[in-house]
Design a protein around this motif. Structure first.
Motif, PDB file in Angstrom:
ATOM      1  N   VAL A 186       1.089  -1.102   0.009  1.00 15.32           N
ATOM      2  CA  VAL A 186       0.146   0.030  -0.008  1.00 15.32           C
ATOM      3  C   VAL A 186       0.869   1.192  -0.022  1.00 15.32           C
ATOM      4  O   VAL A 186       1.796   1.308   0.621  1.00 15.32           O
ATOM      5  N   LEU A 187       0.624   2.331  -0.990  1.00 19.40           N
ATOM      6  CA  LEU A 187       1.342   3.451  -0.842  1.00 19.40           C
ATOM      7  C   LEU A 187       0.267   4.385  -0.752  1.00 19.40           C
ATOM      8  O   LEU A 187      -0.740   4.757  -1.075  1.00 19.40           O
ATOM      9  N   GLU A 188       0.347   5.203   0.607  1.00 16.92           N
ATOM     10  CA  GLU A 188      -0.516   6.356   0.628  1.00 16.92           C
ATOM     11  C   GLU A 188       0.212   7.688   0.295  1.00 16.92           C
ATOM     12  O   GLU A 188       1.388   7.824   0.241  1.00 16.92           O
ATOM     13  N   ILE A 189      -0.666   8.225  -0.692  1.00 20.63           N
ATOM     14  CA  ILE A 189      -0.200   9.468  -1.375  1.00 20.63           C
ATOM     15  C   ILE A 189      -1.041  10.711  -0.690  1.00 20.63           C
ATOM     16  O   ILE A 189      -1.919  10.753  -0.615  1.00 20.63           O
ATOM     17  N   ILE A 190      -0.101  11.274   0.121  1.00 16.20           N
ATOM     18  CA  ILE A 190      -0.627  12.786   0.906  1.00 16.20           C
ATOM     19  C   ILE A 190       0.072  13.840   0.157  1.00 16.20           C
ATOM     20  O   ILE A 190       1.151  14.146  -0.022  1.00 16.20           O
ATOM     21  N   GLY A 191      -0.802  14.651  -0.202  1.00 16.78           N
ATOM     22  CA  GLY A 191      -0.389  16.131  -0.640  1.00 16.78           C
ATOM     23  C   GLY A 191      -0.962  16.465  -2.108  1.00 16.78           C
ATOM     24  O   GLY A 191      -1.947  16.051  -2.601  1.00 16.78           O
ATOM     25  N   ASP A 192       0.090  16.837  -2.920  1.00 17.88           N
ATOM     26  CA  ASP A 192      -0.218  17.391  -4.134  1.00 17.88           C
ATOM     27  C   ASP A 192       0.724  16.404  -5.328  1.00 17.88           C
ATOM     28  O   ASP A 192       1.731  16.376  -4.888  1.00 17.88           O
ATOM     29  N   LEU A 193      -0.281  15.624  -6.099  1.00 14.38           N
ATOM     30  CA  LEU A 193       0.513  15.018  -7.122  1.00 14.38           C
ATOM     31  C   LEU A 193       0.413  15.693  -8.341  1.00 14.38           C
ATOM     32  O   LEU A 193      -0.900  15.977  -8.877  1.00 14.38           O
ATOM     33  N   ASP A 194       1.369  16.463  -8.641  1.00 10.54           N
ATOM     34  CA  ASP A 194       1.448  17.523 -10.029  1.00 10.54           C
ATOM     35  C   ASP A 194       2.739  17.195 -10.737  1.00 10.54           C
ATOM     36  O   ASP A 194       3.579  16.169 -10.404  1.00 10.54           O
ATOM     37  N   TYR A 195       2.821  18.134 -11.556  1.00 10.98           N
ATOM     38  CA  TYR A 195       4.199  18.106 -12.385  1.00 10.98           C
ATOM     39  C   TYR A 195       5.480  18.050 -11.643  1.00 10.98           C
ATOM     40  O   TYR A 195       6.333  17.460 -11.973  1.00 10.98           O
ATOM     41  N   ALA A 196       5.256  18.948 -10.492  1.00 11.44           N
ATOM     42  CA  ALA A 196       6.747  18.888  -9.691  1.00 11.44           C
ATOM     43  C   ALA A 196       6.921  17.654  -8.965  1.00 11.44           C
ATOM     44  O   ALA A 196       7.761  17.258  -8.425  1.00 11.44           O
ATOM     45  N   THR A 197       5.844  17.109  -8.500  1.00  8.29           N
ATOM     46  CA  THR A 197       5.995  15.825  -7.364  1.00  8.29           C
ATOM     47  C   THR A 197       5.774  14.549  -8.109  1.00  8.29           C
ATOM     48  O   THR A 197       5.839  13.602  -7.583  1.00  8.29           O
ATOM     49  N   ALA A 198       5.220  14.330  -9.126  1.00 11.57           N
ATOM     50  CA  ALA A 198       4.804  13.017  -9.954  1.00 11.57           C
ATOM     51  C   ALA A 198       6.161  12.266  -9.981  1.00 11.57           C
ATOM     52  O   ALA A 198       5.851  10.875  -9.566  1.00 11.57           O
TER      53      ALA A 198
END
Length: 117
Positions: free
Chosen positions: A16-28
């Motif tokens: 399981v990967l918990e993804i917390i915050g913003d998933l965008d160009y900078a963080t993908a």
């Protein structure tokens, strides 16, 4: 500055990967790197827990698709869990709700069992 935290843990059916915050160009790229670092075995399920996802743009969706592709290459699959309503709507509009298995929460996803070989 956008931030993304990824917390990995084991479950009965895989990872399981918990993804917390913003998933965008900078963080993908951070998600891609986290998934690339996983070793999945055939039949395992990788659950991406999006309960704490604040924002996702097209780069983030691309990273989710990359995670799915990598899992499939290793004989595994990916399920999305706790997808925020606004992202669920977008996934539906672009047809990705037919590509990803989507569960209301991580418990349901991990109770779903491993992927059939």
């Amino acid at each position: 500055m956008n931030s993304l935290t990824i917390i990995a843990r084991d479950s009965a059916t895989g990872r399981v990967l918990e993804i917390i915050g913003d998933l965008d160009y900078a963080t993908a790229p951070k998600l891609r790197k986290a998934v690339d670092g996983l070793t999945l075995t055939a039949g395992e399920l990788l659950v991406l827990d999006l309960a704490e996802l604040n924002y996702c743009d097209s780069s983030g969706i691309s990273a989710l698709l990359s995670a799915r592709s990598l899992a499939i290459e290793q004989g595994s699959d990916v399920a999305l869990a706790a997808v925020p309503a606004n992202m669920l709507r977008i996934l539906g509009i672009v047809g990705l709700d037919q590509v990803f298995t989507i569960h209301p929460d991580t418990t349901t996803a991990t109770d779903h069992g491993s992927v059939a070989s």
